[in-house]
Design a protein around this motif. Structure first.
Motif, PDB file in Angstrom:
ATOM      1  N   ALA A  19       0.997  -1.111  -0.240  1.00  0.00           N
ATOM      2  CA  ALA A  19       0.197  -0.013  -0.041  1.00  0.00           C
ATOM      3  C   ALA A  19       0.806   1.323  -0.074  1.00  0.00           C
ATOM      4  O   ALA A  19       0.499   2.088  -0.912  1.00  0.00           O
ATOM      5  N   ALA A  20       1.856   1.345   0.706  1.00  0.00           N
ATOM      6  CA  ALA A  20       2.847   2.487   0.898  1.00  0.00           C
ATOM      7  C   ALA A  20       3.663   2.716  -0.396  1.00  0.00           C
ATOM      8  O   ALA A  20       3.608   3.752  -1.058  1.00  0.00           O
ATOM      9  N   GLU A  41       9.702  -5.032  -5.990  1.00  0.00           N
ATOM     10  CA  GLU A  41       8.742  -5.681  -5.160  1.00  0.00           C
ATOM     11  C   GLU A  41       8.714  -7.338  -5.671  1.00  0.00           C
ATOM     12  O   GLU A  41       8.536  -7.501  -6.870  1.00  0.00           O
ATOM     13  N   PRO A  42       8.949  -8.354  -4.819  1.00  0.00           N
ATOM     14  CA  PRO A  42       9.100  -9.709  -5.205  1.00  0.00           C
ATOM     15  C   PRO A  42       7.731 -10.428  -5.578  1.00  0.00           C
ATOM     16  O   PRO A  42       7.612 -11.262  -6.488  1.00  0.00           O
ATOM     17  N   GLN A  49      -4.726  -5.618   3.220  1.00  0.00           N
ATOM     18  CA  GLN A  49      -4.710  -6.268   4.558  1.00  0.00           C
ATOM     19  C   GLN A  49      -5.578  -5.710   5.688  1.00  0.00           C
ATOM     20  O   GLN A  49      -6.156  -6.480   6.489  1.00  0.00           O
ATOM     21  N   ALA A  84      14.579  -6.770  -2.392  1.00  0.00           N
ATOM     22  CA  ALA A  84      16.063  -6.185  -1.929  1.00  0.00           C
ATOM     23  C   ALA A  84      16.817  -6.898  -0.889  1.00  0.00           C
ATOM     24  O   ALA A  84      16.259  -7.496   0.016  1.00  0.00           O
ATOM     25  N   PRO A 111       9.144  -1.790   3.137  1.00  0.00           N
ATOM     26  CA  PRO A 111       8.927  -3.194   2.883  1.00  0.00           C
ATOM     27  C   PRO A 111       7.900  -3.719   3.740  1.00  0.00           C
ATOM     28  O   PRO A 111       7.771  -5.116   4.129  1.00  0.00           O
ATOM     29  N   ASN A 135      -5.553 -12.494  12.655  1.00  0.00           N
ATOM     30  CA  ASN A 135      -5.708 -12.102  11.443  1.00  0.00           C
ATOM     31  C   ASN A 135      -4.743 -11.282  10.496  1.00  0.00           C
ATOM     32  O   ASN A 135      -4.967 -10.787   9.465  1.00  0.00           O
ATOM     33  N   TYR A 136      -3.386 -11.475  11.021  1.00  0.00           N
ATOM     34  CA  TYR A 136      -2.443 -10.734  10.336  1.00  0.00           C
ATOM     35  C   TYR A 136      -1.899 -11.396   9.085  1.00  0.00           C
ATOM     36  O   TYR A 136      -1.014 -11.049   8.480  1.00  0.00           O
ATOM     37  N   CYS A 167      -1.281  -3.710  12.831  1.00  0.00           N
ATOM     38  CA  CYS A 167      -2.481  -2.724  13.116  1.00  0.00           C
ATOM     39  C   CYS A 167      -2.627  -2.702  14.409  1.00  0.00           C
ATOM     40  O   CYS A 167      -2.895  -3.732  15.047  1.00  0.00           O
ATOM     41  N   LYS A 173     -10.729  -5.010  16.807  1.00  0.00           N
ATOM     42  CA  LYS A 173     -11.655  -4.893  16.038  1.00  0.00           C
ATOM     43  C   LYS A 173     -12.343  -6.354  15.765  1.00  0.00           C
ATOM     44  O   LYS A 173     -13.623  -6.340  15.758  1.00  0.00           O
TER      45      LYS A 173
HETATM   46  C1  FAD Z   1      -5.211  -7.414  10.203  1.00  0.00           C
HETATM   47  C2  FAD Z   1      -4.934  -5.953   9.713  1.00  0.00           C
HETATM   48  C3  FAD Z   1      -5.784  -5.088  10.011  1.00  0.00           C
HETATM   49  C4  FAD Z   1      -5.621  -3.749   9.483  1.00  0.00           C
HETATM   50  N1  FAD Z   1      -6.485  -2.786   9.498  1.00  0.00           N
HETATM   51  C5  FAD Z   1      -6.097  -1.672   9.273  1.00  0.00           C
HETATM   52  C6  FAD Z   1      -7.218  -0.537   9.252  1.00  0.00           C
HETATM   53  O1  FAD Z   1      -8.237  -0.648   9.653  1.00  0.00           O
HETATM   54  N2  FAD Z   1      -6.691   0.682   8.805  1.00  0.00           N
HETATM   55  C7  FAD Z   1      -5.371   1.030   8.133  1.00  0.00           C
HETATM   56  O2  FAD Z   1      -5.299   2.277   7.840  1.00  0.00           O
HETATM   57  N3  FAD Z   1      -4.623   0.069   8.432  1.00  0.00           N
HETATM   58  C8  FAD Z   1      -4.927  -1.274   8.871  1.00  0.00           C
HETATM   59  N4  FAD Z   1      -3.948  -2.206   8.533  1.00  0.00           N
HETATM   60  C9  FAD Z   1      -2.679  -1.861   8.281  1.00  0.00           C
HETATM   61  C10 FAD Z   1      -2.268  -1.584   6.781  1.00  0.00           C
HETATM   62  O3  FAD Z   1      -2.667  -2.915   6.176  1.00  0.00           O
HETATM   63  C11 FAD Z   1      -0.691  -1.670   6.753  1.00  0.00           C
HETATM   64  O4  FAD Z   1      -0.360  -0.183   7.393  1.00  0.00           O
HETATM   65  C12 FAD Z   1      -0.316  -1.396   5.390  1.00  0.00           C
HETATM   66  O5  FAD Z   1      -0.558  -2.651   4.667  1.00  0.00           O
HETATM   67  C13 FAD Z   1       1.092  -1.411   5.415  1.00  0.00           C
HETATM   68  O6  FAD Z   1       1.533  -0.968   4.056  1.00  0.00           O
HETATM   69  P1  FAD Z   1       3.017  -1.237   3.734  1.00  0.00           P
HETATM   70  O7  FAD Z   1       3.143  -0.933   1.954  1.00  0.00           O
HETATM   71  O8  FAD Z   1       3.980  -0.180   4.569  1.00  0.00           O
HETATM   72  O9  FAD Z   1       3.486  -2.739   3.904  1.00  0.00           O
HETATM   73  P2  FAD Z   1       2.696  -3.963   3.174  1.00  0.00           P
HETATM   74  O10 FAD Z   1       1.414  -3.656   2.887  1.00  0.00           O
HETATM   75  O11 FAD Z   1       2.936  -4.926   4.224  1.00  0.00           O
HETATM   76  O12 FAD Z   1       3.540  -4.039   1.905  1.00  0.00           O
HETATM   77  C14 FAD Z   1       5.034  -4.319   2.045  1.00  0.00           C
HETATM   78  C15 FAD Z   1       5.361  -4.949   0.840  1.00  0.00           C
HETATM   79  O13 FAD Z   1       6.993  -5.004   0.702  1.00  0.00           O
HETATM   80  C16 FAD Z   1       7.238  -6.022   0.129  1.00  0.00           C
HETATM   81  N5  FAD Z   1       8.603  -6.565   0.523  1.00  0.00           N
HETATM   82  C17 FAD Z   1       8.911  -7.260   1.607  1.00  0.00           C
HETATM   83  N6  FAD Z   1      10.281  -7.360   1.861  1.00  0.00           N
HETATM   84  C18 FAD Z   1      10.791  -6.673   0.688  1.00  0.00           C
HETATM   85  C19 FAD Z   1      12.068  -6.782   0.035  1.00  0.00           C
HETATM   86  N7  FAD Z   1      13.277  -7.159   0.947  1.00  0.00           N
HETATM   87  N8  FAD Z   1      12.416  -6.125  -1.019  1.00  0.00           N
HETATM   88  C20 FAD Z   1      11.207  -5.637  -1.831  1.00  0.00           C
HETATM   89  N9  FAD Z   1      10.140  -5.843  -1.324  1.00  0.00           N
HETATM   90  C21 FAD Z   1       9.785  -6.450  -0.122  1.00  0.00           C
HETATM   91  C22 FAD Z   1       6.149  -7.135   0.384  1.00  0.00           C
HETATM   92  O14 FAD Z   1       6.241  -8.182  -0.628  1.00  0.00           O
HETATM   93  C23 FAD Z   1       5.066  -6.324   0.296  1.00  0.00           C
HETATM   94  O15 FAD Z   1       4.259  -6.332  -0.959  1.00  0.00           O
HETATM   95  C24 FAD Z   1      -4.309  -3.591   9.125  1.00  0.00           C
HETATM   96  C25 FAD Z   1      -3.402  -4.719   8.852  1.00  0.00           C
HETATM   97  C26 FAD Z   1      -3.644  -5.848   9.010  1.00  0.00           C
HETATM   98  C27 FAD Z   1      -2.874  -7.033   8.871  1.00  0.00           C
END
Ligand code: FAD
Length: 237
Positions: A19-20, A41-42, A49, A84, A111, A135-136, A167, A173
């Motif tokens: 997402a980020a 992104e692999p 999530q 990476a 990541p 649920n993670y 989260c 929740k």
């Molecule tokens: C059960 C649950 C409920 C949630 N509820 C909420 C909510 O209600 N509201 C809210 O705002 N947020 C919620 N969140 C949190 C939200 O889902 C996360 O904050 C968000 O997904 C984070 O995004 P991100 O891109 O940082 O990480 P991620 O979505 O985890 O993405 C990380 C990416 O990096 C990649 N990656 C990992 N290692 C490497 C590497 N070495 N090299 C290259 N790529 C790599 C992975 O494959 C992945 O695609 C929830 C999360 C969970 C699990």
């Protein structure tokens, strides 16, 4: 200077296409279409999530949380399908598990968080069975659902470990959603519900605590602050 053939170059490199990473790329391109961006992104699948909680609660289809990564990478961004493995900040280089390297001018690192089931003794052996779930991960969110559907009564423990976690609201929740479902099905009285959180307060933002306390009281939840799950024996449940 000529680049070695195993090195690509992008003005901006984003590590992680979750997402980020995708949001950062889209936001930068909206400001300046000419930017040269690569996302490392692999995975070919992207997980929404935040909806995993709702999958566990039976309000959202598990399949709807999974999308093809290729359809989410903004047009014009180069998807480098690898992980990476090493940063070289002095040389402005990221090394990849494919053996290639990527040189950048600007680096964005997102990541996500890695799940650490081993952090709780006995959890890897029992998660996904014995009515122990989390649920993670999508696979276990499905198991949360089937467990909640199968239970007729007993003690329901919901736990929240210390930060950092994916989260901060997720443990509560699913508890409120599960309790609400039991209430609607006239089963709430068959259960003792406990919430154990490693944190010193029910929620980190003080304004949210009073409204949340109303639900703690409504569902008769036993609230245990600074109570951290450290070990579990699923066979004793
Ligand atoms: C059960 C649950 C409920 C949630 N509820 C909420 C909510 O209600 N509201 C809210 O705002 N947020 C919620 N969140 C949190 C939200 O889902 C996360 O904050 C968000 O997904 C984070 O995004 P991100 O891109 O940082 O990480 P991620 O979505 O985890 O993405 C990380 C990416 O990096 C990649 N990656 C990992 N290692 C490497 C590497 N070495 N090299 C290259 N790529 C790599 C992975 O494959 C992945 O695609 C929830 C999360 C969970 C699990």
């Amino acid at each position: 200077m000529t680049q070695p053939s195993n090195t690509q170059r992008h003005q901006i490199i984003i590590v992680g296409g979750g997402a980020a990473g995708i949001s950062v790329a889209a936001s930068l391109l909206r400001r300046d279409q000419s930017l040269d961006i690569g996302i490392i992104e692999p995975s070919d699948r992207h997980f929404y999530q935040a909806a995993f909680t709702l999958v566990g609660a039976g309000c959202y289809a598990a399949e709807a949380t999974v999308r093809e990564e290729v359809g989410l990478i903004p047009s014009g961004v180069n998807w480098i399908r690898a992980a990476a493995t090493r940063f070289d900040p002095d040389g402005n280089i990221v090394e990849l598990d494919s053996g290639l390297s990527v040189e950048y001018e600007y680096l964005v690192v997102c990541p996500g968080l890695a799940l650490n089931w081993e952090g709780i003794e006995g959890l890897p052996e029992t998660i996904g069975k014995n009515n122990v779930s989390s649920n993670y991960l999508l696979e276990y969110a499905r198991y949360t659902r089937s467990s909640l559907e199968s239970l007729e009564g007993g003690r329901l423990l919901f736990t929240q470990p210390p930060m950092p976690i994916k989260c901060a609201g997720a443990p509560q929740k699913i508890m409120y959603l599960a309790a609400n479902e039991l209430e609607r099905n006239n089963k709430l009285g068959n259960f003792d519900i406990e919430f154990h959180t490693a944190t010193p307060a029910l929620f980190g933002v003080a304004d949210f605590v009073p409204p949340l306390m109303k639900y703690i009281e409504r569902y008769g939840v036993s609230l245990n602050l600074q109570s951290n799950l450290v070990a579990i024996d699923g066979n004793q449940i």
